[in-house]
Scaffold this motif. Structure first.
Motif, PDB file in Angstrom:
ATOM      1  N   ASN A 103      -2.460  13.007  -6.227  1.00 50.88           N
ATOM      2  CA  ASN A 103      -3.594  11.447  -6.383  1.00 50.88           C
ATOM      3  C   ASN A 103      -5.101  11.858  -5.644  1.00 50.88           C
ATOM      4  OD1 ASN A 103      -2.295   8.575  -7.238  1.00 50.88           O
ATOM      5  ND2 ASN A 103      -0.655   9.665  -5.833  1.00 50.88           N
TER       6      ASN A 103
ATOM      7  N   GLN B 176       1.035  10.783  -1.704  1.00 50.02           N
ATOM      8  CA  GLN B 176       0.871   9.899  -0.787  1.00 50.02           C
ATOM      9  C   GLN B 176       0.013  10.127   0.969  1.00 50.02           C
ATOM     10  OE1 GLN B 176       2.934   5.853  -0.005  1.00 50.02           O
ATOM     11  NE2 GLN B 176       2.587   5.806  -2.722  1.00 50.02           N
ATOM     12  N   GLN B 177       0.080  12.029   0.743  1.00 46.69           N
ATOM     13  CA  GLN B 177       0.060  12.533   1.922  1.00 46.69           C
ATOM     14  C   GLN B 177      -1.500  12.767   1.880  1.00 46.69           C
ATOM     15  OE1 GLN B 177       1.746  12.604   5.111  1.00 46.69           O
ATOM     16  NE2 GLN B 177       2.826  10.875   4.048  1.00 46.69           N
ATOM     17  N   LEU B 178      -2.285  12.882   2.976  1.00 45.21           N
ATOM     18  CA  LEU B 178      -3.514  13.356   2.153  1.00 45.21           C
ATOM     19  C   LEU B 178      -3.696  14.848   2.669  1.00 45.21           C
ATOM     20  CD1 LEU B 178      -6.356  13.056   2.286  1.00 45.21           C
ATOM     21  CD2 LEU B 178      -6.875  13.574   4.785  1.00 45.21           C
TER      22      LEU B 178
ATOM     23  N   TYR C 256      -4.314  13.498  -2.457  1.00 45.84           N
ATOM     24  CA  TYR C 256      -3.412  13.454  -1.742  1.00 45.84           C
ATOM     25  C   TYR C 256      -2.084  13.484  -2.424  1.00 45.84           C
ATOM     26  CZ  TYR C 256      -5.908  10.093   1.070  1.00 45.84           C
ATOM     27  OH  TYR C 256      -7.014   8.910   1.565  1.00 45.84           O
ATOM     28  N   GLN C 257      -1.058  13.600  -1.686  1.00 40.63           N
ATOM     29  CA  GLN C 257       0.087  15.098  -2.739  1.00 40.63           C
ATOM     30  C   GLN C 257       0.826  14.172  -1.917  1.00 40.63           C
ATOM     31  OE1 GLN C 257       1.704  18.666  -1.769  1.00 40.63           O
ATOM     32  NE2 GLN C 257       2.332  18.668  -3.940  1.00 40.63           N
TER      33      GLN C 257
ATOM     34  N   GLU D  27     -11.393  13.191  -1.855  1.00 38.19           N
ATOM     35  CA  GLU D  27     -10.232  12.966  -1.485  1.00 38.19           C
ATOM     36  C   GLU D  27      -8.593  13.068  -2.207  1.00 38.19           C
ATOM     37  OE1 GLU D  27      -9.240   8.789   0.410  1.00 38.19           O
ATOM     38  OE2 GLU D  27     -11.093   9.398   2.169  1.00 38.19           O
TER      39      GLU D  27
ATOM     40  N   GLU E 285     -10.013  17.013   1.920  1.00 35.06           N
ATOM     41  CA  GLU E 285     -10.620  16.201   2.210  1.00 35.06           C
ATOM     42  C   GLU E 285     -11.977  16.820   2.174  1.00 35.06           C
ATOM     43  OE1 GLU E 285     -10.542  13.113   4.566  1.00 35.06           O
ATOM     44  OE2 GLU E 285     -10.229  13.483   6.057  1.00 35.06           O
TER      45      GLU E 285
END
Length: 237
Positions: free
Chosen positions: A173, A197-199, A194-195, A192, A202
């Protein structure tokens, strides 16, 4: 023939030429588009200009048009100083531009149409190029992305993707701020990514993209559910 009859005859000829030109422009546009639900063309020119193949001004409005897989909700175009092959057109041949045509355009793309465009090679390639520029090391180790969804918010867009042919449940994302630096440059910032839901990465400074000398963007606005773009672009023969 009386002067009045001659004037009526000339006016009728010009109306016929205007009609032929209008239909030729519509036909040319339809060859560029795979789909369009509504198309209007208005020509503004004098008798002498039409007969010489010079068109000072053309206005075009199209709704729900599709160009190379890109779905456009609405577009309004104003073109000036157009040179076309009038002699060939009057013989039934296709319209051909004889010179570069700078056009002013206002483009509206709603979120639904933008998501329909994700299957187009133009948009998916552009998004992959953005990802490669932002995360070159990640892209060199991963599979190409299949873009799933675009969400438009105030001054930013959110993109969701999954790697192609990936047997694992992996998601990517991106949240990208969008700024117009000048007519030819865009800045994506802040960013930002995310893979699952982990950053992953950024940046507040983001990265810049050169759009080329054939465009001069005057407005690029993102609001919830809609993208609005105004500017000039050169159409090459």
């Amino acid at each position: 023939m009386s002067e009045k009859s001659s004037l009526v005859t000339n006016n009728r000829k010009i109306r016929i030429i205007t009609q032929v030109l209008t239909e030729a422009i519509k036909l040319w546009l339809r060859t560029q588009l795979s789909q369009v639900s509504h198309l209007e063309v208005e020509i503004k020119a004098s008798d002498r200009q039409l007969l010489s193949g010079s068109i000072p001004e053309v206005s075009i409005v199209a709704n729900h048009a599709v160009y190379q897989g890109l779905h456009i909700t609405e577009i309004q175009i104003q073109a000036e100083n157009i040179r076309v092959n009038i002699g060939s057109i009057l013989k039934g041949k296709p319209l051909t531009l004889l010179e570069i045509v700078p056009i002013m355009a206002q483009l509206i793309v709603e979120e639904e149409d933008l998501n329909l465009s994700l299957s187009s090679a133009l948009l998916s390639t552009a998004l992959n190029d953005v990802l490669v520029k932002l995360l070159p090391e990640y892209c060199s180790k991963s599979k190409p992305m299949s873009w799933q969804k675009i969400t438009l918010e105030h001054h930013k867009l959110i993109l969701a993707a999954i790697p192609t042919s990936d047997s694992e449940s992996t998601s990517l994302n991106m949240c990208l701020g969008l700024q117009l630096l000048n007519g030819q440059e865009l800045r994506l910032a802040p960013v930002e990514i995310y893979q699952n839901q982990q950053l992953l990465w950024e940046s507040n400074s983001g990265t810049d993209f050169d759009l080329g000398t054939d465009v001069d963007i005057q407005e690029l606005t993102l609001i919830p559910g809609k993208l609005v773009c105004c500017g000039q672009i050169n159409i090459n023969p």
